[in-house]
Scaffold this motif. Structure first.
Motif, PDB file in Angstrom:
ATOM      1  N   TYR A  32       0.860  -1.217   0.008  1.00  0.00           N
ATOM      2  CA  TYR A  32       0.188  -0.005  -0.052  1.00  0.00           C
ATOM      3  C   TYR A  32       1.075   1.127  -0.010  1.00  0.00           C
ATOM      4  O   TYR A  32       2.120   1.316   0.755  1.00  0.00           O
ATOM      5  N   LYS A  49      -3.484   7.849  -1.560  1.00  0.00           N
ATOM      6  CA  LYS A  49      -2.939   6.611  -1.384  1.00  0.00           C
ATOM      7  C   LYS A  49      -3.352   5.638  -2.513  1.00  0.00           C
ATOM      8  O   LYS A  49      -4.061   5.614  -3.447  1.00  0.00           O
ATOM      9  N   TYR A  50      -2.651   4.437  -2.788  1.00  0.00           N
ATOM     10  CA  TYR A  50      -2.602   3.545  -3.673  1.00  0.00           C
ATOM     11  C   TYR A  50      -2.724   2.175  -2.912  1.00  0.00           C
ATOM     12  O   TYR A  50      -1.923   1.785  -2.151  1.00  0.00           O
ATOM     13  N   TYR A  51      -3.944   1.645  -3.156  1.00  0.00           N
ATOM     14  CA  TYR A  51      -4.033  -0.008  -2.654  1.00  0.00           C
ATOM     15  C   TYR A  51      -4.020  -0.944  -3.740  1.00  0.00           C
ATOM     16  O   TYR A  51      -3.619  -1.877  -3.706  1.00  0.00           O
ATOM     17  N   SER A  52      -4.689  -0.750  -4.859  1.00  0.00           N
ATOM     18  CA  SER A  52      -4.844  -1.685  -5.986  1.00  0.00           C
ATOM     19  C   SER A  52      -5.452  -0.795  -7.014  1.00  0.00           C
ATOM     20  O   SER A  52      -6.029   0.269  -7.040  1.00  0.00           O
ATOM     21  N   ASN A  96      -1.197  -5.051   3.663  1.00  0.00           N
ATOM     22  CA  ASN A  96      -2.370  -5.650   4.650  1.00  0.00           C
ATOM     23  C   ASN A  96      -1.519  -6.889   5.446  1.00  0.00           C
ATOM     24  O   ASN A  96      -2.366  -7.319   6.233  1.00  0.00           O
TER      25      ASN A  96
ATOM     26  N   GLY B  99      -3.299   0.684   7.048  1.00  0.00           N
ATOM     27  CA  GLY B  99      -4.113   1.477   6.473  1.00  0.00           C
ATOM     28  C   GLY B  99      -3.341   3.130   6.520  1.00  0.00           C
ATOM     29  O   GLY B  99      -2.589   3.297   7.458  1.00  0.00           O
ATOM     30  N   GLU B 100      -4.166   4.143   6.070  1.00  0.00           N
ATOM     31  CA  GLU B 100      -3.652   5.247   6.181  1.00  0.00           C
ATOM     32  C   GLU B 100      -3.738   5.895   7.533  1.00  0.00           C
ATOM     33  O   GLU B 100      -4.599   5.515   8.301  1.00  0.00           O
TER      34      GLU B 100
END
Lengths: 113, 112
Positions: A32, A49-52, A96, B99-100
């Motif tokens: 992430y 933000k970048y998750y996917s 994660n 998480g952020e």
């Protein structure tokens, strides 16, 4: 090992010019990725933000960043900077599988009038 | 939205003194963090807590204690203040693993 490298400690650009702040990461799992900004005497605020999914993510105030898995990078861009963008920008990585976020050392952006 | 409050904003202590910094969040986040930021530098993780009464050491835990007695609050104690640890201490919280994080405004520590 998990880490973030921001190779430029300080970047100076003229108001109205385009901007790229570089970020390279090392992370053992699916990352992430984040960009934060810190204005003088304040805490950090998340820009994006970048998750996917789509590798280009949009953030606040016209900032965007592009994730590259092949290059292990997450560079921040802005088409036209304003003097109020002068601040310190931090790139960060997590995943994660971990509670921690790993921050780079930051890039100080100076926007000249 | 929510907010993270850090008290005090400025903390002045004597060398060798025990000093406590406090952080409160109303996001209802599970995970909270303490970072130290030296002047012009990046962030170094001191302690974090993934739930009430949990404590995890970060990279810079020596010389510090932490306490998470309630979900909403996370305290940091400098066990014996030293002049070389004058810095800004930032508290943060996040809703989930990785998480952020949301940051407070910081406590600026000066050691005389």
């Amino acid at each position: 090992a998990q880490s973030v490298t921001q190779p430029d400690a300080r970047v100076t650009v003229s108001e109205g010019a385009s901007l790229q702040l570089r970020c390279k990461y090392s992370y053992s799992a699916t990352p992430y990725l984040f960009w934060y900004v810190q204005y003088p005497r304040q805490g950090l605020q998340m820009l994006l933000k970048y998750y996917s999914g789509d590798p280009v993510v949009q953030g606040v105030n016209g900032f965007e960043a592009e994730f590259s898995k092949s290059d292990s990078s997450f560079h921040l861009r802005k088409a036209s900077v304003h003097w109020s963008d002068s601040a310190v920008y931090f790139c960060a990585v997590s995943g994660n599988n971990n509670n921690r976020i790993f921050f780079g050392d930051g890039t100080q952006l100076v926007v000249k009038p | 939205g929510g907010i993270i409050t850090q008290t005090p904003k400025f903390l002045i202590g004597q060398e060798g003194q025990k000093l406590t910094l406090k952080c409160q969040q109303n996001f209802n986040h599970d995970t909270m963090y303490w970072y130290r930021q030296d002047s012009g530098k990046g962030l170094r993780l001191i302690y974090y807590s993934i739930t009430e009464n949990d404590l995890q050491k970060g990279d810079l835990s020596e010389g510090y204690d932490a306490s998470r007695e309630k979900k909403s609050s996370f305290s940091l104690t400098v066990t014996s203040a030293q002049k070389n640890e004058m810095a800004v201490f930032l508290c943060a919280s996040s809703i989930k693993q990785g998480g952020e994080q949301y940051f407070g405004p910081g406590t600026r520590l000066t050691v005389l």
